[in-house]
Design an enzyme around this catalytic site. Sequence first.
Site, PDB file in Angstrom:
ATOM      1  N   ASP A 117       0.853  -1.187   0.000  1.00 46.87           N
ATOM      2  CA  ASP A 117       0.000   0.000   0.000  1.00 46.87           C
ATOM      3  C   ASP A 117       0.899   1.250   0.000  1.00 46.87           C
ATOM      4  O   ASP A 117       1.624   1.496   0.972  1.00 46.87           O
ATOM      5  CB  ASP A 117      -0.868  -0.071   1.278  1.00 46.87           C
ATOM      6  CG  ASP A 117      -1.787   1.120   1.410  1.00 46.87           C
ATOM      7  OD1 ASP A 117      -1.606   2.112   0.669  1.00 46.87           O
ATOM      8  OD2 ASP A 117      -2.689   1.061   2.270  1.00 46.87           O
ATOM      9  N   PHE A 118       0.816   2.030  -1.093  1.00 44.19           N
ATOM     10  CA  PHE A 118       1.722   3.182  -1.266  1.00 44.19           C
ATOM     11  C   PHE A 118       1.555   4.245  -0.185  1.00 44.19           C
ATOM     12  O   PHE A 118       2.357   5.159  -0.078  1.00 44.19           O
ATOM     13  CB  PHE A 118       1.473   3.901  -2.596  1.00 44.19           C
ATOM     14  CG  PHE A 118       1.499   3.029  -3.814  1.00 44.19           C
ATOM     15  CD1 PHE A 118       2.317   1.918  -3.871  1.00 44.19           C
ATOM     16  CD2 PHE A 118       0.715   3.352  -4.912  1.00 44.19           C
ATOM     17  CE1 PHE A 118       2.343   1.118  -5.001  1.00 44.19           C
ATOM     18  CE2 PHE A 118       0.734   2.562  -6.049  1.00 44.19           C
ATOM     19  CZ  PHE A 118       1.550   1.439  -6.089  1.00 44.19           C
ATOM     20  N   ASP A 214       4.168  14.190 -20.934  1.00 50.10           N
ATOM     21  CA  ASP A 214       3.021  14.430 -21.792  1.00 50.10           C
ATOM     22  C   ASP A 214       3.243  13.503 -22.983  1.00 50.10           C
ATOM     23  O   ASP A 214       4.146  13.736 -23.788  1.00 50.10           O
ATOM     24  CB  ASP A 214       2.990  15.886 -22.256  1.00 50.10           C
ATOM     25  CG  ASP A 214       1.738  16.169 -23.058  1.00 50.10           C
ATOM     26  OD1 ASP A 214       1.459  15.411 -23.997  1.00 50.10           O
ATOM     27  OD2 ASP A 214       1.042  17.140 -22.748  1.00 50.10           O
ATOM     28  N   HIS A 215       2.439  12.448 -23.077  1.00 48.91           N
ATOM     29  CA  HIS A 215       2.803  11.408 -24.040  1.00 48.91           C
ATOM     30  C   HIS A 215       2.728  11.891 -25.489  1.00 48.91           C
ATOM     31  O   HIS A 215       3.306  11.266 -26.373  1.00 48.91           O
ATOM     32  CB  HIS A 215       1.980  10.130 -23.826  1.00 48.91           C
ATOM     33  CG  HIS A 215       0.614  10.173 -24.427  1.00 48.91           C
ATOM     34  ND1 HIS A 215      -0.459  10.744 -23.800  1.00 48.91           N
ATOM     35  CD2 HIS A 215       0.150   9.719 -25.614  1.00 48.91           C
ATOM     36  CE1 HIS A 215      -1.527  10.629 -24.583  1.00 48.91           C
ATOM     37  NE2 HIS A 215      -1.189  10.014 -25.688  1.00 48.91           N
ATOM     38  N   LYS A 219       5.432  11.244 -29.408  1.00 48.65           N
ATOM     39  CA  LYS A 219       5.046  10.882 -30.777  1.00 48.65           C
ATOM     40  C   LYS A 219       6.097  11.431 -31.747  1.00 48.65           C
ATOM     41  O   LYS A 219       6.423  12.615 -31.704  1.00 48.65           O
ATOM     42  CB  LYS A 219       3.665  11.450 -31.127  1.00 48.65           C
ATOM     43  CG  LYS A 219       2.518  10.820 -30.318  1.00 48.65           C
ATOM     44  CD  LYS A 219       1.171  11.398 -30.747  1.00 48.65           C
ATOM     45  CE  LYS A 219       0.068  11.076 -29.754  1.00 48.65           C
ATOM     46  NZ  LYS A 219      -0.455   9.727 -29.839  1.00 48.65           N
ATOM     47  N   ASP A 272      -8.664  17.430 -19.800  1.00 50.66           N
ATOM     48  CA  ASP A 272      -8.044  16.177 -20.219  1.00 50.66           C
ATOM     49  C   ASP A 272      -7.060  16.382 -21.370  1.00 50.66           C
ATOM     50  O   ASP A 272      -6.045  15.705 -21.453  1.00 50.66           O
ATOM     51  CB  ASP A 272      -9.162  15.198 -20.644  1.00 50.66           C
ATOM     52  CG  ASP A 272      -8.647  13.801 -20.948  1.00 50.66           C
ATOM     53  OD1 ASP A 272      -7.715  13.360 -20.252  1.00 50.66           O
ATOM     54  OD2 ASP A 272      -9.189  13.152 -21.870  1.00 50.66           O
ATOM     55  N   HIS A 277      -1.801  18.150 -23.946  1.00 48.71           N
ATOM     56  CA  HIS A 277      -1.485  17.685 -25.308  1.00 48.71           C
ATOM     57  C   HIS A 277      -1.624  18.779 -26.370  1.00 48.71           C
ATOM     58  O   HIS A 277      -0.736  18.989 -27.182  1.00 48.71           O
ATOM     59  CB  HIS A 277      -2.411  16.533 -25.702  1.00 48.71           C
ATOM     60  CG  HIS A 277      -2.415  15.399 -24.723  1.00 48.71           C
ATOM     61  ND1 HIS A 277      -1.302  15.048 -24.009  1.00 48.71           N
ATOM     62  CD2 HIS A 277      -3.392  14.539 -24.343  1.00 48.71           C
ATOM     63  CE1 HIS A 277      -1.596  14.007 -23.229  1.00 48.71           C
ATOM     64  NE2 HIS A 277      -2.863  13.687 -23.411  1.00 48.71           N
ATOM     65  N   LYS A 373     -14.471  13.817 -28.416  1.00 49.38           N
ATOM     66  CA  LYS A 373     -14.636  12.364 -28.492  1.00 49.38           C
ATOM     67  C   LYS A 373     -15.880  12.044 -29.326  1.00 49.38           C
ATOM     68  O   LYS A 373     -16.764  12.886 -29.484  1.00 49.38           O
ATOM     69  CB  LYS A 373     -14.774  11.784 -27.089  1.00 49.38           C
ATOM     70  CG  LYS A 373     -13.502  11.989 -26.254  1.00 49.38           C
ATOM     71  CD  LYS A 373     -13.370  10.984 -25.160  1.00 49.38           C
ATOM     72  CE  LYS A 373     -12.136  11.191 -24.313  1.00 49.38           C
ATOM     73  NZ  LYS A 373     -10.889  10.736 -24.943  1.00 49.38           N
TER      74      LYS A 373
HETATM   75  C1  BG6 Z   1      -5.037  10.874 -22.893  1.00 50.04           C
HETATM   76  C2  BG6 Z   1      -6.442  11.303 -22.562  1.00 50.04           C
HETATM   77  O1  BG6 Z   1      -4.105  11.639 -22.187  1.00 50.04           O
HETATM   78  O2  BG6 Z   1      -4.824  11.019 -24.298  1.00 50.04           O
HETATM   79  C3  BG6 Z   1      -7.449  10.470 -23.340  1.00 50.04           C
HETATM   80  O3  BG6 Z   1      -6.662  11.141 -21.158  1.00 50.04           O
HETATM   81  C4  BG6 Z   1      -7.150  10.551 -24.828  1.00 50.04           C
HETATM   82  O4  BG6 Z   1      -8.774  10.902 -23.067  1.00 50.04           O
HETATM   83  C5  BG6 Z   1      -5.678  10.223 -25.103  1.00 50.04           C
HETATM   84  O5  BG6 Z   1      -7.994   9.627 -25.490  1.00 50.04           O
HETATM   85  C6  BG6 Z   1      -5.325  10.475 -26.553  1.00 50.04           C
HETATM   86  O6  BG6 Z   1      -4.042   9.994 -26.817  1.00 50.04           O
HETATM   87  P1  BG6 Z   1      -3.676   9.273 -28.185  1.00 50.04           P
HETATM   88  O7  BG6 Z   1      -2.221   8.966 -28.063  1.00 50.04           O
HETATM   89  O8  BG6 Z   1      -4.557   8.056 -28.274  1.00 50.04           O
HETATM   90  O9  BG6 Z   1      -3.984  10.254 -29.259  1.00 50.04           O
END
Ligand code: BG6
Length: 534
Positions: A117-118, A214-215, A219, A272, A277, A373
């Site tokens: 448990d963290f 930030d993913h 990319k 979100d 992003h 979405k």
């Molecule tokens: C996430 C959001 O950070 O990024 C999601 O929480 C979103 O709601 C997603 O769908 C989109 O990322 P990608 O890489 O699928 O374009």
Amino acid sequence: MNPLAKHPLRSEAGSSGAASASPAGPCSVVIFGAAGDLTKRLLVPALYNLANTGLVPEKFGLLGADIADLDAKHWTGSLREMLESFVGDPEAEDQIKQVDDAAWDRLRAHADYVQGDFTRDEFYETLKSRLEAIENSQGTGGNRLFYLAVADRFFAPIVEHLGKAGLVTEDESGGGTWRRIIIEKPFGHDLASAQDLNRRLLSVVDERQIYRIDHFLGKETVQNIMALRFGNGIFDPLWNRDRIDHVQITVAETVGVEGRAKFYEQAGALRDMVPNHVFQLVAMVAMEPPVGVRAEAIRDKKLELFSAIRTLRPEDAVRGQYGAGEVSGQSARGYREEPGVAADSNTETYVALRLAIDNWRWAGVPFYIRTGKHLSERMTEIAIRFRKQPLAPFQGASLDGLPPNWLVLRIQPDEGIAIEFEVKQPGQTMRLAPARMQFRYRDRFEPEPNVGYETLLYDCMIGDQTLFQRADMVEETWRVVGRVLDAWGRDRAADFPNYRSGSAGPDAADKLLADDEPTRRWRPVALDPAESGQ
Ligand code: BG6
């Protein structure tokens, strides 16, 4: 100046990249949230891809931490199963042809799992002893990367516990042992909470130890915007208010809330997607050229850009929520009918904004951004519309009738760059017709298995913060959207649903553009002709 020469992974156009990078130095990676989806679907596959290309160091440890009752054997077993499930699935996160046993074994042989448990002190005692055992057996030199793949309420408590247990103290005397922490999103839910989180983290560790992820920045195509702008001479003279009329950024998704109602009901589309992003895309397009290639040089330019974005007023924003309809040929229910969503929910699933950037390059050039979405297509693009020519000297072609030129940077799904311009139609009269010149990455480069986290993990292991958010950057982006969030929070009576699933979003979003200039329109939310096979 070559901003791509920062490290070998991104240095040589024409090479496959990874082959010329060298393995990271010895270290352990500790993943909090090891049994979660992010770890299984993206983080471990990314580590596997790095192992496959030889970038994971020989002296390496992987420690999974989670409340789930697992042991190392079952944890690594479930990770392997996930990788196997990707093979041959065109929809999978990772496009792998097979699981390479040697690469997998390099990870598995160095992996352990700690259950607990963290929120409890005892957990960190166990963590410490297990981590030290890995460090001693693998010879990682005590370098540690903690990845917080957990719900945001755990970020500060985990870091505070790590601090208390002495796990993140860097030993500067002993040859520069490093301790780094990757923080997932969401980083706060408004300016005050982001500031508070920054304060709590920075009371334990130094800014240079924090990697706010930030993913989108993982990319390839997002990083490629820098290559296009700063690796070529032809664009720079056009890249300003003299030649550009406006910019449209679209991040359209076909997915709905997908079982994440608990999170999404609190967040909504603006929180979100936008301050994180979408603003990263804005920064890549609009920032000034960095002076040098250091992480700070690039991050300073992004901060400068964020600081120049005018605080949004409620009239610069349109919100939407999807009703029932049809997405990708399947009937789709409305947001309020999704499991876990309140029947009268006023959470927005779509947002469109008009940004003004108050600096010399962009004054008077609106940046229109939208994300939503259950839209008609999944597509992310940055479209730059150029100003019209001063006059149209051709028969029958009034200036109003001539379509504008566009430069379109397609981020996903089919990465590429297109220019839209006019050509002469064959024949005896001078008649113009629109044409499109398109470059697609897949025509030029072999795709490599990539889930988008490889570069980010590797960069953290080698200590490169370029692609991560700094405290001040995060706070500026929350400042920009703060007034709109407050206004929407107060005014709960949104007229929802206001767009059909499978459409391009609410009609009200059109007004944002038309109010500025009556002929201005959003580009269609559609695949490029080349992508749709036309
Ligand atoms: C996430 C959001 O950070 O990024 C999601 O929480 C979103 O709601 C997603 O769908 C989109 O990322 P990608 O890489 O699928 O374009």
